[in-house]
Scaffold this active site. Structure first.
Site, PDB file in Angstrom:
ATOM      1  N   ASP A  27       0.818  -1.212   0.000  1.00 22.78           N
ATOM      2  CA  ASP A  27       0.000   0.000   0.000  1.00 22.78           C
ATOM      3  C   ASP A  27       0.853   1.264   0.000  1.00 22.78           C
ATOM      4  OD1 ASP A  27       0.972  -0.462   2.549  1.00 22.78           O
ATOM      5  OD2 ASP A  27      -0.977  -0.811   3.458  1.00 22.78           O
TER       6      ASP A  27
ATOM      7  N   ASN B 221      -7.019  -3.110  14.625  1.00 23.51           N
ATOM      8  CA  ASN B 221      -8.437  -3.354  14.328  1.00 23.51           C
ATOM      9  C   ASN B 221      -8.618  -4.552  13.381  1.00 23.51           C
ATOM     10  OD1 ASN B 221      -7.534  -2.362  11.895  1.00 23.51           O
ATOM     11  ND2 ASN B 221      -9.025  -0.706  11.726  1.00 23.51           N
TER      12      ASN B 221
ATOM     13  N   HIS C 138      -7.006  -5.036  10.512  1.00 22.16           N
ATOM     14  CA  HIS C 138      -6.793  -4.787   9.080  1.00 22.16           C
ATOM     15  C   HIS C 138      -5.502  -5.464   8.601  1.00 22.16           C
ATOM     16  CE1 HIS C 138      -4.415  -0.716   9.600  1.00 22.16           C
ATOM     17  NE2 HIS C 138      -3.598  -1.742   9.643  1.00 22.16           N
TER      18      HIS C 138
ATOM     19  N   GLU D 250      -9.501  -2.075   5.658  1.00 17.47           N
ATOM     20  CA  GLU D 250     -10.113  -1.833   6.965  1.00 17.47           C
ATOM     21  C   GLU D 250     -11.336  -2.742   7.147  1.00 17.47           C
ATOM     22  OE1 GLU D 250      -8.390  -0.162   8.872  1.00 17.47           O
ATOM     23  OE2 GLU D 250      -7.629   1.709   8.016  1.00 17.47           O
TER      24      GLU D 250
HETATM   25  P1  PGA Z   1       2.690  -1.754  12.480  1.00 17.16           P
HETATM   26  O1  PGA Z   1       1.446  -1.724  11.492  1.00 17.16           O
HETATM   27  O2  PGA Z   1       3.640  -2.775  11.924  1.00 17.16           O
HETATM   28  O3  PGA Z   1       3.271  -0.389  12.430  1.00 17.16           O
HETATM   29  O4  PGA Z   1       2.159  -2.162  13.815  1.00 17.16           O
HETATM   30  C1  PGA Z   1       0.865  -2.931  11.107  1.00 17.16           C
HETATM   31  C2  PGA Z   1      -0.339  -2.661  10.251  1.00 17.16           C
HETATM   32  O5  PGA Z   1      -1.062  -1.669  10.512  1.00 17.16           O
HETATM   33  O6  PGA Z   1      -0.585  -3.430   9.310  1.00 17.16           O
END
Ligand code: PGA
Length: 240
Positions: A67, A135, A137, A142
């Protein structure tokens, strides 16, 4: 689905590194699906150190990233293109022409999504590395994202904006939209490795692995992948 529980972040990163290295040594032309965020930094650090020390080559490796923020050019310090260059690619012998990520500045979002889907068809991931959001995702898919989604533009959830604000000067600077591979693009990977560490991931990890498969928890789709491994530290695995 396999689940490995490791003592801590370092052991989680080491396990992931062993899997990636084995794949690249076996297939120097491998396609790596990569993720940004703080979780894979330990893995990327090990890949760079191993390249330097042992000469493991990435010359022919191709990469596709999950992304990218909409509206940030690749040279912007908070763009995911910049993150990948700084945290991984600059420390490897990879050809930057073989590294791919959505163009956050694409004049037509629709065309950019179509182009990225076409690219992903040609470059099917031999392995996809994933983090998981608090959450549930994966990438920027999301809760509520259809399981059959392909590359699309998303409005980021408030919780994601808050989670990511630590990387910006101020929460108001976090872009509100992003390009993301869809859940179907992720599921197309031949192998998936999900990394999770820290207590703030425990609920998402539990729901992804042991909850019902539901679009409310995007990571729960991984239960139906034939080669998916979660590597979690003890804190992230605390509710399993
Ligand atoms: P993070 O993010 O590795 O910074 O915890 C993970 C994500 O949101 O997919």
């Amino acid at each position: 689905m396999r689940v490995f529980i490791t003592k801590d972040y370092e052991e989680m990163s080491e396990r992931a590194f062993e899997i990636v290295k084995e794949l690249v040594v076996e297939n120097p032309y491998a396609v790596l699906g990569l993720a940004t965020g703080t979780t894979p930094l330990g893995l990327y650090g090990r890949m760079k150190a191993d390249h330097k020390k042992n000469g493991t080559s990435y010359r022919h490796v191709r990469t596709v990233n999950l992304d990218e923020y909409m509206g940030l050019p690749a040279v912007h310090e908070q763009s995911y293109a910049y993150f990948m260059k700084k945290n991984l690619f600059d420390g490897l012998d990879i050809d930057l022409n073989n590294t791919h990520i959505e163009n956050g500045m694409a004049p037509s979002a629709e065309e950019e999504c179509e182009n990225y889907n076409r690219l992903l068809k040609m470059l099917r991931q031999d392995i996809q590395i994933l983090g998981i959001g608090s959450n549930g995702h994966i990438a920027f898919n999301e809760p509520g994202t259809p399981f059959n989604s392909q590359t699309h533009v998303v409005e980021l959830a408030e919780s994601t904006i808050k989670d990511n604000a630590r990387l910006f000067k101020d929460v108001s600077e976090v872009p509100r939209k992003a390009f993301t591979m869809g859940l179907k693009n992720i599921m197309d990977a031949k192998k998936i490795v999900v990394l999770a560490n820290g207590a703030n991931k425990a609920k998402a990890v539990k729901e992804a692995i042991q909850g019902n498969m539901s679009e409310n928890v995007p990571a729960s789709i991984l239960q139906s992948h034939e080669d998916c491994t979660f590597i979690c530290d003890e804190q992230a695995a605390a509710l399993l």
